[in-house]
Every structure is written in C-alpha cells, then in structure tokens.
Design a protein around this motif. Structure first.
Motif, PDB file in Angstrom:
ATOM      1  N   MET A   1       2.463  -3.598   9.982  1.00 54.14           N
ATOM      2  CA  MET A   1       2.964  -2.323   9.471  1.00 54.14           C
ATOM      3  C   MET A   1       2.780  -2.232   7.969  1.00 54.14           C
ATOM      4  O   MET A   1       2.347  -1.191   7.440  1.00 54.14           O
ATOM      5  N   VAL A   2       3.080  -3.311   7.261  1.00 53.52           N
ATOM      6  CA  VAL A   2       2.915  -3.317   5.800  1.00 53.52           C
ATOM      7  C   VAL A   2       1.439  -3.185   5.431  1.00 53.52           C
ATOM      8  O   VAL A   2       1.078  -2.417   4.527  1.00 53.52           O
ATOM      9  N   LEU A   3       0.569  -3.912   6.126  1.00 52.78           N
ATOM     10  CA  LEU A   3      -0.862  -3.843   5.833  1.00 52.78           C
ATOM     11  C   LEU A   3      -1.402  -2.421   6.025  1.00 52.78           C
ATOM     12  O   LEU A   3      -2.101  -1.882   5.160  1.00 52.78           O
ATOM     13  N   VAL A   4      -1.083  -1.821   7.160  1.00 61.88           N
ATOM     14  CA  VAL A   4      -1.554  -0.461   7.450  1.00 61.88           C
ATOM     15  C   VAL A   4      -0.995   0.525   6.432  1.00 61.88           C
ATOM     16  O   VAL A   4      -1.710   1.407   5.934  1.00 61.88           O
ATOM     17  N   SER A   5       0.270   0.369   6.079  1.00 60.13           N
ATOM     18  CA  SER A   5       0.922   1.301   5.154  1.00 60.13           C
ATOM     19  C   SER A   5       0.319   1.222   3.756  1.00 60.13           C
ATOM     20  O   SER A   5       0.119   2.244   3.093  1.00 60.13           O
ATOM     21  N   VAL A   6       0.043   0.011   3.297  1.00 60.13           N
ATOM     22  CA  VAL A   6      -0.537  -0.152   1.957  1.00 60.13           C
ATOM     23  C   VAL A   6      -1.936   0.463   1.899  1.00 60.13           C
ATOM     24  O   VAL A   6      -2.279   1.184   0.945  1.00 60.13           O
ATOM     25  N   VAL A   7      -2.752   0.188   2.915  1.00 63.28           N
ATOM     26  CA  VAL A   7      -4.103   0.759   2.946  1.00 63.28           C
ATOM     27  C   VAL A   7      -4.028   2.288   3.018  1.00 63.28           C
ATOM     28  O   VAL A   7      -4.775   3.003   2.328  1.00 63.28           O
ATOM     29  N   ALA A   8      -3.113   2.798   3.837  1.00 62.67           N
ATOM     30  CA  ALA A   8      -2.940   4.252   3.937  1.00 62.67           C
ATOM     31  C   ALA A   8      -2.495   4.834   2.606  1.00 62.67           C
ATOM     32  O   ALA A   8      -2.956   5.911   2.199  1.00 62.67           O
TER      33      ALA A   8
ATOM     34  N   ILE B   1       6.661   3.155   2.346  1.00 57.25           N
ATOM     35  CA  ILE B   1       5.738   2.238   1.666  1.00 57.25           C
ATOM     36  C   ILE B   1       4.485   2.990   1.218  1.00 57.25           C
ATOM     37  O   ILE B   1       4.033   2.859   0.078  1.00 57.25           O
ATOM     38  N   ALA B   2       3.911   3.787   2.124  1.00 56.50           N
ATOM     39  CA  ALA B   2       2.670   4.500   1.805  1.00 56.50           C
ATOM     40  C   ALA B   2       2.880   5.480   0.653  1.00 56.50           C
ATOM     41  O   ALA B   2       2.048   5.581  -0.254  1.00 56.50           O
ATOM     42  N   ALA B   3       3.993   6.211   0.679  1.00 55.04           N
ATOM     43  CA  ALA B   3       4.265   7.170  -0.397  1.00 55.04           C
ATOM     44  C   ALA B   3       4.453   6.449  -1.728  1.00 55.04           C
ATOM     45  O   ALA B   3       4.023   6.939  -2.785  1.00 55.04           O
ATOM     46  N   ALA B   4       5.092   5.281  -1.692  1.00 54.76           N
ATOM     47  CA  ALA B   4       5.297   4.512  -2.923  1.00 54.76           C
ATOM     48  C   ALA B   4       3.967   4.017  -3.482  1.00 54.76           C
ATOM     49  O   ALA B   4       3.726   4.069  -4.697  1.00 54.76           O
ATOM     50  N   VAL B   5       3.091   3.532  -2.608  1.00 62.51           N
ATOM     51  CA  VAL B   5       1.785   3.059  -3.061  1.00 62.51           C
ATOM     52  C   VAL B   5       0.967   4.221  -3.623  1.00 62.51           C
ATOM     53  O   VAL B   5       0.276   4.082  -4.640  1.00 62.51           O
TER      54      VAL B   5
END
Length: 441
Positions: free
Chosen positions: A235-242, A403-407
């Motif tokens: 989940m973290v990996l997908v979210s960061v890439v997204a 996570i995605a919005a933060a990245v």
C-alpha cells in the motif's frame, strides 16, 4: 404547464420559494447528468465500433473532431473549456459579482460543455464526464437564482455548491462523495444552513439518477479479503508512486510554459487548431498500442474484475493521452482517467505480491492517484468506496489517499485551485495582446 408552475412559484414566500427552487434545480441536475452519461456512453460506443471496424479511424476522428470541437467552443462555448471544476470554484469567489460569475457559469456554458464532452468522447479523446458535470450542475443551479428576486451572494454560493455536489453525486452515483467533495474541494468551510441545502440537493439529484440508471457501481463490485497488516508495504509503495505521478501530472498541466519547448509553446498559442490536430494524432498513435481512449472505465473495470491487471505500457500511454487532451483545452474531466491511471500503477506491482491482494492493489492505486491529482484525499477515498462498493477497504484506502496527497505536495501544485486562480485572472479586462484574433481552421 411550466408557465403555470413558475407563476405559482412566484406567489410563495421568499424562503419557501428559495428552497423549492433549489430542490427543483437539483432534480434537473440529476436528469441532465443521466442524459450526459447516456449520451457519452453512446458516443464512445460509436467510436469504439468504428475503431473495431477500421483500425485507422482514430487517426482521422481525433484530429478532425478536436478541431471541430475547438471551433464550436470559440463560437458558443467560451468558459466551457477544460474540466469545469476550476470554473465552479472561481465562480464561488465572485458570486457577489453576477456579471463575472455568469462568464464562468450559465445555461449557454452548460449546453456547450454537454456537447463538447459528448463530441470529445465520440472522437476518442482521453477524458471523463464527471468533472464537467460539476460545472454543468453548478451552471443549472446558478441559473435558478433568477426565480428568487432577493437572492444575495450567499444564496448564489449555496446554489453553486449544491449544483457542483449534485453533479458529482449523480455522475458517479456517489451521494456521500458529492457532499464530501463540496466540503473538501469546492469550499473549505460551509455554514450550517448551506450544508442542509447541499445534502437535500445531493439526495434529489441522486434519486433522479437512481430512477433512470439504477443502483449501479461505476467500476463494478470489488471483492477483497479483510484488512491484513501484510497490505501495509504494498500500500505504501503504490501510494508513493501514485503521489509522484499524480503530482507530476498536476505540475505539467499547470505549468506547460515551463516544460514545453519554446517553439511548440508558441505554435500552441498561434496555431491552436494545428496543435489540437497534432495532439489528436499523438493520442491516436498511443491508442493503437493500448486501449487508452475515453475515460478508461471499461478497460479498468475488466482489469479489476479479472484481477489480472493492465499491461505495463498502459500507464505511460494513458498518461501521455490524458496530458495531451488537457493541453488541447477542450472540454473534459480528469476524474475517471485518473482512476484508470491508478489502476495502471497498481498493476505494476502485481507480480511482486500474492494474487489474493491484486484487486486491492489496483483499487488502492485508483484512489491514491485521484487523491494525488486533485489533492482531495477524503473525496477520493469516498468516491472509490462508493463506486466500487469496496467498504471493506476503508482503512487501507484512506491511508493510501493521505500518503499520495502528501507526496504530491512536493510539487507545490494544487491543480484545481491553481486553475481557478487562472480563471479569475481571465475575467480581468483583456490587454491588446490578449485581444488578438485566433487563427481559423
């Protein structure tokens, strides 16, 4: 009968008239959203049928269709360009100045948006109808203020908010997401009286949509295992890439002058029809390799239902197609295409993890990508959960969108808010350079 109804409406007390006007407007928004959904579905089905018969059809339909839509927008559709959400946000800020607000919202703009979306999907452009439904809904509701003589700026803002929320709710069949969207994205704070009217409008628009379309889920029903701590790493990996891809997409959309070659940027300004034709050809070439045309809902639904994912090249080609469509300035939303991009991100990670979480990874990618592009994590999570009936994924979806919005904040771009500011600047008196007539095809 309509004249009799309007005459009776004028006889009612002001407060009652305002409430009934809002309810009637919401019902009309729901009906128009259903009409747009069906028209868009038929238009894209026609494009798909022609493409199946003649593989080269997109090479003609995209350039010629794009130029035709551009010509139509310059004649009757000023203000209907792009997604439509930034225009609704800008109109909220100038609701106390009707002359300026009517350049962003109005029945003429709603009609042009409707025609532009249907024509765009019928031509094969990579776009969605959901964001534009916000501007159409807000335009219809804003036009209703004429039936309330004492309508002040506050009431006009209420109409715009309710129309935008009703549009999202009816377009996605997601009533809760419509409410969250109005609170999180359209307006950062809503007074108590406004929230009641907003909820009422969403309910009415949703009822109308349900009456015609039934209780459907946009991307089908997702069946996933219960929450397990093993999902945290993927989940973290997908979210960061997204977050990185979504933030990059927003930055590219807001700042084309900073990355387009100077010659191409000048060509885009001086020869808009030629630029649109070039973008159309690029999209057509990408679409000959992967099924990127339209919103992507069809390809994504099949991938999610099967659990096999999308091919690795789908994501970069869809990204290019969506960005090229955005650069044309034609009417078109990015909600559904962003969700499709997210499914592509999730598909990249499927070979690394057990097949039991493949569907969940694609769903997480969808929510995360939408959150990264729109910077609206709550709306993105709720939209996905309601669209897919994926309530078993509440925790992982919320975490992924946050996570995605933060990245995505690393790019210091907020797509809708930045474009809304640009729309407001466009309302200022034009300079002589801005008044230069554009080329005709």
């Amino acid at each position: 009968m309509l004249k009799h109804l309007l005459a009776r409406l004028k006889e009612l007390p002001d407060r009652t008239r305002a409430t009934l006007t809002l309810w009637l407007g919401a019902a009309v928004v729901g009906l128009v959203a259903v009409m747009l959904a069906k028209a868009a579905e038929w238009a894209f089905a026609g494009f798909d049928a022609l493409t199946q018969r003649w593989w080269w059809w997109p090479l003609l339909s995209l350039p010629l269709g794009g130029m035709a839509i551009r010509w139509l927008m310059t004649r009757i559709g000023r203000g209907a360009e792009g997604s439509g959400i930034p225009q609704a946000m800008a109109a909220l800020q100038v609701a106390d100045q009707p002359a300026m607000a009517e350049r962003l919202l109005g029945l003429r703009i709603a009609l042009a948006k409707f025609v532009g979306i249907v024509a765009g999907l019928g031509s094969g452009f990579v776009l969605g109808r959901e964001g534009p439904t916000v501007q159409i809904g807000a335009s219809i509701m804003y036009a209703c203020h004429r039936f309330v003589p004492l309508a002040d700026a506050t009431f006009r803002r209420q109409l715009i908010l309710a129309g935008g929320a009703a549009g999202i709710a009816a377009a996605f069949n997601t009533p809760l997401a419509g409410i969250v969207f109005a609170f999180e994205e359209l307006a950062r704070s809503v007074e108590e009286r406004t929230s009641g009217k907003l909820i009422g409008a969403v309910i009415l628009a949703g009822v109308v949509s349900l009456a015609f379309l039934g209780n459907y889920t946009y991307f089908g029903r997702i069946r996933v295992p219960d929450f397990d701590y093993g999902i945290l790493l993927p989940m973290v990996l997908v979210s960061v890439v997204a977050g990185l891809l979504g933030g990059a997409f927003s930055w590219l959309c807001v700042n084309p002058h900073r990355w387009l070659p100077r010659t191409l940027a000048h060509w885009r300004l001086v020869h808009p029809y030629h630029f649109i034709a070039g973008c159309g050809l690029l999209i057509a070439l990408c679409g000959l390799i992967a099924p990127i045309f339209g919103s992507g809902a069809e390809a994504t639904s099949v991938a999610v239902a099967s659990g096999h994912g999308l091919p690795w090249y789908y994501l970069p080609l869809k990204f290019i197609g969506l960005l090229a469509t955005f650069l044309t300035g034609l009417p078109g939303g990015i909600f559904a295409p962003s969700l499709s991009l997210g499914a592509g991100i999730g598909s990249w990670f499927l070979p690394l993890f057990d097949s039991s979480i493949h569907v969940k990874l694609m769903a997480i990618g969808m929510a995360a990508m939408l959150a990264a592009v729109t910077r609206a994590p709550l709306t993105s999570a709720v939209i996905l959960m309601e669209m897919t009936d994926g309530h078993a994924m509440v925790i992982s979806t919320l975490a992924a969108t946050m996570i995605a919005a933060a990245v995505a904040r690393l790019f210091r771009t907020n797509l809708y808010h930045d474009l809304a500011e640009r729309s407001l600047k466009g309302l200022l008196p034009a300079t002589p350079a801005m008044e230069k007539k554009e080329e005709t095809p």
